[in-house]
Structures are given as structure tokens and as C-alpha cells.
Design a protein around this motif. Structure first.
Motif, PDB file in Angstrom:
ATOM      1  N   PHE A  47       0.818  -1.102   0.209  1.00 22.27           N
ATOM      2  CA  PHE A  47       0.029   0.097  -0.029  1.00 22.27           C
ATOM      3  C   PHE A  47       0.917   1.286   0.066  1.00 22.27           C
ATOM      4  O   PHE A  47       2.007   1.273   0.889  1.00 22.27           O
ATOM      5  CB  PHE A  47      -1.003   0.124   1.373  1.00 22.27           C
ATOM      6  CG  PHE A  47      -1.926  -0.937   1.400  1.00 22.27           C
ATOM      7  CD1 PHE A  47      -3.087  -0.803   0.874  1.00 22.27           C
ATOM      8  CD2 PHE A  47      -1.792  -2.254   2.054  1.00 22.27           C
ATOM      9  CE1 PHE A  47      -4.162  -1.846   0.862  1.00 22.27           C
ATOM     10  CE2 PHE A  47      -2.622  -3.091   2.310  1.00 22.27           C
ATOM     11  CZ  PHE A  47      -3.743  -2.946   1.670  1.00 22.27           C
ATOM     12  N   LEU A  48       0.449   2.313  -0.711  1.00 18.14           N
ATOM     13  CA  LEU A  48       0.963   3.570  -0.372  1.00 18.14           C
ATOM     14  C   LEU A  48      -0.216   4.530  -0.295  1.00 18.14           C
ATOM     15  O   LEU A  48      -1.024   4.534  -1.055  1.00 18.14           O
ATOM     16  CB  LEU A  48       1.796   4.071  -1.648  1.00 18.14           C
ATOM     17  CG  LEU A  48       2.178   5.350  -1.570  1.00 18.14           C
ATOM     18  CD1 LEU A  48       3.527   5.701  -2.148  1.00 18.14           C
ATOM     19  CD2 LEU A  48       1.165   6.501  -2.167  1.00 18.14           C
ATOM     20  N   GLN A  49      -0.037   5.397   0.659  1.00 19.47           N
ATOM     21  CA  GLN A  49      -1.422   6.364   0.906  1.00 19.47           C
ATOM     22  C   GLN A  49      -0.935   7.872   1.304  1.00 19.47           C
ATOM     23  O   GLN A  49       0.240   7.797   2.087  1.00 19.47           O
ATOM     24  CB  GLN A  49      -2.033   5.770   2.069  1.00 19.47           C
ATOM     25  CG  GLN A  49      -3.435   6.294   2.357  1.00 19.47           C
ATOM     26  CD  GLN A  49      -4.451   5.801   3.254  1.00 19.47           C
ATOM     27  OE1 GLN A  49      -4.348   4.906   3.888  1.00 19.47           O
ATOM     28  NE2 GLN A  49      -5.661   6.349   3.089  1.00 19.47           N
ATOM     29  N   VAL A  50      -1.455   8.546   0.818  1.00 20.37           N
ATOM     30  CA  VAL A  50      -0.949   9.887   1.142  1.00 20.37           C
ATOM     31  C   VAL A  50      -2.439  10.406   2.023  1.00 20.37           C
ATOM     32  O   VAL A  50      -3.555  10.375   1.141  1.00 20.37           O
ATOM     33  CB  VAL A  50      -1.013  10.733  -0.172  1.00 20.37           C
ATOM     34  CG1 VAL A  50      -0.786  12.284   0.483  1.00 20.37           C
ATOM     35  CG2 VAL A  50       0.328  10.342  -0.707  1.00 20.37           C
ATOM     36  N   LEU A  51      -2.372  10.883   3.044  1.00 18.12           N
ATOM     37  CA  LEU A  51      -3.508  11.589   3.765  1.00 18.12           C
ATOM     38  C   LEU A  51      -3.145  13.012   4.006  1.00 18.12           C
ATOM     39  O   LEU A  51      -2.107  13.502   4.586  1.00 18.12           O
ATOM     40  CB  LEU A  51      -3.518  10.916   5.311  1.00 18.12           C
ATOM     41  CG  LEU A  51      -3.563   9.237   5.260  1.00 18.12           C
ATOM     42  CD1 LEU A  51      -3.607   8.876   6.708  1.00 18.12           C
ATOM     43  CD2 LEU A  51      -5.295   8.986   4.524  1.00 18.12           C
ATOM     44  N   GLU A  52      -4.096  13.953   3.795  1.00 17.53           N
ATOM     45  CA  GLU A  52      -3.987  15.303   4.036  1.00 17.53           C
ATOM     46  C   GLU A  52      -5.387  15.888   4.537  1.00 17.53           C
ATOM     47  O   GLU A  52      -6.275  15.579   4.375  1.00 17.53           O
ATOM     48  CB  GLU A  52      -3.443  15.986   2.723  1.00 17.53           C
ATOM     49  CG  GLU A  52      -4.392  15.748   1.544  1.00 17.53           C
ATOM     50  CD  GLU A  52      -3.812  16.319   0.260  1.00 17.53           C
ATOM     51  OE1 GLU A  52      -2.474  16.628   0.171  1.00 17.53           O
ATOM     52  OE2 GLU A  52      -4.668  16.466  -0.564  1.00 17.53           O
ATOM     53  N   GLY A  53      -5.123  16.755   5.530  1.00 17.83           N
ATOM     54  CA  GLY A  53      -6.243  17.314   6.094  1.00 17.83           C
ATOM     55  C   GLY A  53      -5.978  18.117   7.606  1.00 17.83           C
ATOM     56  O   GLY A  53      -4.707  18.287   7.738  1.00 17.83           O
ATOM     57  N   ASP A  54      -6.840  18.429   8.379  1.00 19.96           N
ATOM     58  CA  ASP A  54      -6.611  18.988   9.596  1.00 19.96           C
ATOM     59  C   ASP A  54      -5.567  17.809  10.562  1.00 19.96           C
ATOM     60  O   ASP A  54      -5.758  16.765  10.316  1.00 19.96           O
ATOM     61  CB  ASP A  54      -7.969  18.976  10.530  1.00 19.96           C
ATOM     62  CG  ASP A  54      -7.779  19.500  11.785  1.00 19.96           C
ATOM     63  OD1 ASP A  54      -7.295  20.664  11.995  1.00 19.96           O
ATOM     64  OD2 ASP A  54      -7.827  18.666  12.686  1.00 19.96           O
ATOM     65  N   SER A  55      -4.606  18.595  10.955  1.00 20.67           N
ATOM     66  CA  SER A  55      -3.622  17.881  11.817  1.00 20.67           C
ATOM     67  C   SER A  55      -4.114  16.784  12.756  1.00 20.67           C
ATOM     68  O   SER A  55      -3.711  15.559  12.766  1.00 20.67           O
ATOM     69  CB  SER A  55      -2.703  18.871  12.693  1.00 20.67           C
ATOM     70  OG  SER A  55      -1.460  18.072  13.190  1.00 20.67           O
ATOM     71  N   ASP A  56      -5.122  17.200  13.543  1.00 19.74           N
ATOM     72  CA  ASP A  56      -5.735  16.034  14.444  1.00 19.74           C
ATOM     73  C   ASP A  56      -6.460  15.031  13.886  1.00 19.74           C
ATOM     74  O   ASP A  56      -6.340  13.949  14.150  1.00 19.74           O
ATOM     75  CB  ASP A  56      -6.556  16.766  15.516  1.00 19.74           C
ATOM     76  CG  ASP A  56      -5.870  17.637  16.466  1.00 19.74           C
ATOM     77  OD1 ASP A  56      -4.791  17.658  16.648  1.00 19.74           O
ATOM     78  OD2 ASP A  56      -6.748  18.492  16.786  1.00 19.74           O
ATOM     79  N   SER A  57      -7.228  15.224  12.755  1.00 16.03           N
ATOM     80  CA  SER A  57      -7.863  14.308  11.970  1.00 16.03           C
ATOM     81  C   SER A  57      -6.785  13.489  11.220  1.00 16.03           C
ATOM     82  O   SER A  57      -6.956  11.928  11.234  1.00 16.03           O
ATOM     83  CB  SER A  57      -8.724  15.037  10.984  1.00 16.03           C
ATOM     84  OG  SER A  57      -9.672  15.722  11.583  1.00 16.03           O
ATOM     85  N   VAL A  58      -5.859  13.977  10.489  1.00 18.08           N
ATOM     86  CA  VAL A  58      -4.719  13.244   9.834  1.00 18.08           C
ATOM     87  C   VAL A  58      -4.102  12.233  10.871  1.00 18.08           C
ATOM     88  O   VAL A  58      -3.932  11.017  10.702  1.00 18.08           O
ATOM     89  CB  VAL A  58      -3.867  13.966   9.117  1.00 18.08           C
ATOM     90  CG1 VAL A  58      -2.640  13.317   8.582  1.00 18.08           C
ATOM     91  CG2 VAL A  58      -4.321  14.823   8.010  1.00 18.08           C
ATOM     92  N   ASP A  59      -3.365  12.755  12.267  1.00 13.20           N
ATOM     93  CA  ASP A  59      -2.854  11.922  13.084  1.00 13.20           C
ATOM     94  C   ASP A  59      -3.927  10.860  13.547  1.00 13.20           C
ATOM     95  O   ASP A  59      -3.669   9.510  13.848  1.00 13.20           O
ATOM     96  CB  ASP A  59      -2.443  12.839  14.285  1.00 13.20           C
ATOM     97  CG  ASP A  59      -1.358  13.790  13.893  1.00 13.20           C
ATOM     98  OD1 ASP A  59      -0.357  13.105  12.942  1.00 13.20           O
ATOM     99  OD2 ASP A  59      -1.064  14.613  14.402  1.00 13.20           O
ATOM    100  N   ALA A  60      -5.119  11.063  13.714  1.00 10.31           N
ATOM    101  CA  ALA A  60      -5.997  10.308  14.255  1.00 10.31           C
ATOM    102  C   ALA A  60      -6.408   9.184  13.248  1.00 10.31           C
ATOM    103  O   ALA A  60      -6.420   7.778  13.730  1.00 10.31           O
ATOM    104  CB  ALA A  60      -7.298  10.717  14.919  1.00 10.31           C
ATOM    105  N   THR A  61      -6.474   9.641  12.217  1.00  9.43           N
ATOM    106  CA  THR A  61      -6.640   8.438  10.994  1.00  9.43           C
ATOM    107  C   THR A  61      -5.458   7.616  10.969  1.00  9.43           C
ATOM    108  O   THR A  61      -5.450   6.430  10.621  1.00  9.43           O
ATOM    109  CB  THR A  61      -6.817   9.185   9.588  1.00  9.43           C
ATOM    110  OG1 THR A  61      -8.008  10.068   9.674  1.00  9.43           O
ATOM    111  CG2 THR A  61      -6.965   8.346   8.438  1.00  9.43           C
ATOM    112  N   PHE A  62      -4.124   8.278  11.009  1.00 14.29           N
ATOM    113  CA  PHE A  62      -3.148   7.319  10.736  1.00 14.29           C
ATOM    114  C   PHE A  62      -2.751   6.420  11.832  1.00 14.29           C
ATOM    115  O   PHE A  62      -2.650   5.234  11.588  1.00 14.29           O
ATOM    116  CB  PHE A  62      -1.911   8.205  10.655  1.00 14.29           C
ATOM    117  CG  PHE A  62      -0.382   7.253  10.416  1.00 14.29           C
ATOM    118  CD1 PHE A  62      -0.441   6.579   9.241  1.00 14.29           C
ATOM    119  CD2 PHE A  62       0.211   7.370  11.743  1.00 14.29           C
ATOM    120  CE1 PHE A  62       0.838   5.844   8.843  1.00 14.29           C
ATOM    121  CE2 PHE A  62       1.207   6.300  11.332  1.00 14.29           C
ATOM    122  CZ  PHE A  62       1.732   5.778  10.252  1.00 14.29           C
TER     123      PHE A  62
END
Length: 139
Positions: A47-62
Motif C-alpha cells: 500500500f501507498l497512501q497519502v492523507l491530508e487534512g486537519d492535523s488532528d484528523s490526519v494523526d487520528a486517521t493514521f
């Protein structure tokens, strides 16, 4: 504050098409819910994934992703604050690349990004293109 995380990982198994479709549907639903944009590519048990968005949301998603037992050897390639999203305009936000049609659209978008002369965008573009070149046949 906006943030992007890009990671690569190994799948714990060769995902079936049915399993991948379920994973893609869930990822798209979750990322829309948290206003996360980006791209997810799967090929040859990677897998390769790029996540971008609000810092808290990206951290929680990761964090949720990193606890998912369907993959291992998760390696964060990029983990930085950003001024603007790279994939916001790409196919209405979060996109799964799992066929040659989507791959062609991604190549077109990456080429458009490259011309924007954004340093971070060019790093992400190069990383995604390298992953694609190693993992997927061009469509």
C-alpha cells in the motif's frame, strides 16, 4: 493547521478483489467523514497512501490505520505541516487507484502538480510515481 502523512506498508496477505473493494469503500467513507483528502494505491501486496487534512484528523486517521492488522511494516515517508492540500482537487478529494483508468487520471493529475512548481507537491509526485513504476503496469 493542515498536515500530510504519506506512508507505505506491506499487506499481510494478497488481498482479494472483494476484500480490496470493501477496504476502499471503508477508507473513502472514513476519509470523507473526517475531511481527509489523498490517494490510496495497492499493488503486489503493498500500500501507498497519502492523507491530508486537519492535523488532528490526519494523526487520528493514521493511528487507526497503523493499528489495522491487514498490513505491517508501516513506514511514514512524509509527516509534515502543509499550507494547502495537494489532492484536494483530484477526483473530488480521496481517491482509490485500483485500475488503469484511475491510474491514467492520477498520472494526468501528477503531471499537472509537477508544473505547479510546489516543492512539497513535487516530492509527493516523485514518491507516488516511483511507487507506481515499481508496482503497477502503466495502463
Amino acid at each position: 493547521m493542515l498536515k500530510t502523512i504519506c506512508y507505505i506498508s506491506d499487506s499481510c496477505q494478497d488481498e482479494s478483489l472483494t476484500a480490496l473493494k470493501a477496504l476502499y469503500a471503508q477508507a473513502k467513507k472514513n476519509n470523507s467523514k473526517y475531511n481527509i483528502t489523498g490517494v490510496l494505491i495497492y499493488s503486489n501486496e503493498n500500500f501507498l497512501q497519502v492523507l491530508e487534512g486537519d492535523s488532528d484528523s490526519v494523526d487520528a486517521t493514521f493511528k487507526r490505520i497503523s493499528l489495522d492488522r491487514r498490513h505491517k511494516n508501516i513506514f511514514k515517508v512524509i509527516n509534515i505541516d502543509i499550507q494547502q492540500r495537494i489532492f484536494e482537487d483530484y477526483n473530488f478529494g480521496f481517491t482509490i487507484v485500483n485500475d488503469s483508468k484511475e491510474l491514467d487520471k492520477l498520472y494526468e493529475y501528477l503531471e499537472w502538480l509537477r508544473k505547479a512548481e510546489n516543492t512539497l507537491a513535487n516530492k509527493v509526485v516523485n514518491m507516488v510515481e516511483n511507487f507506481i513504476a515499481q508496482k503497477l503496469p502503466k495502463g
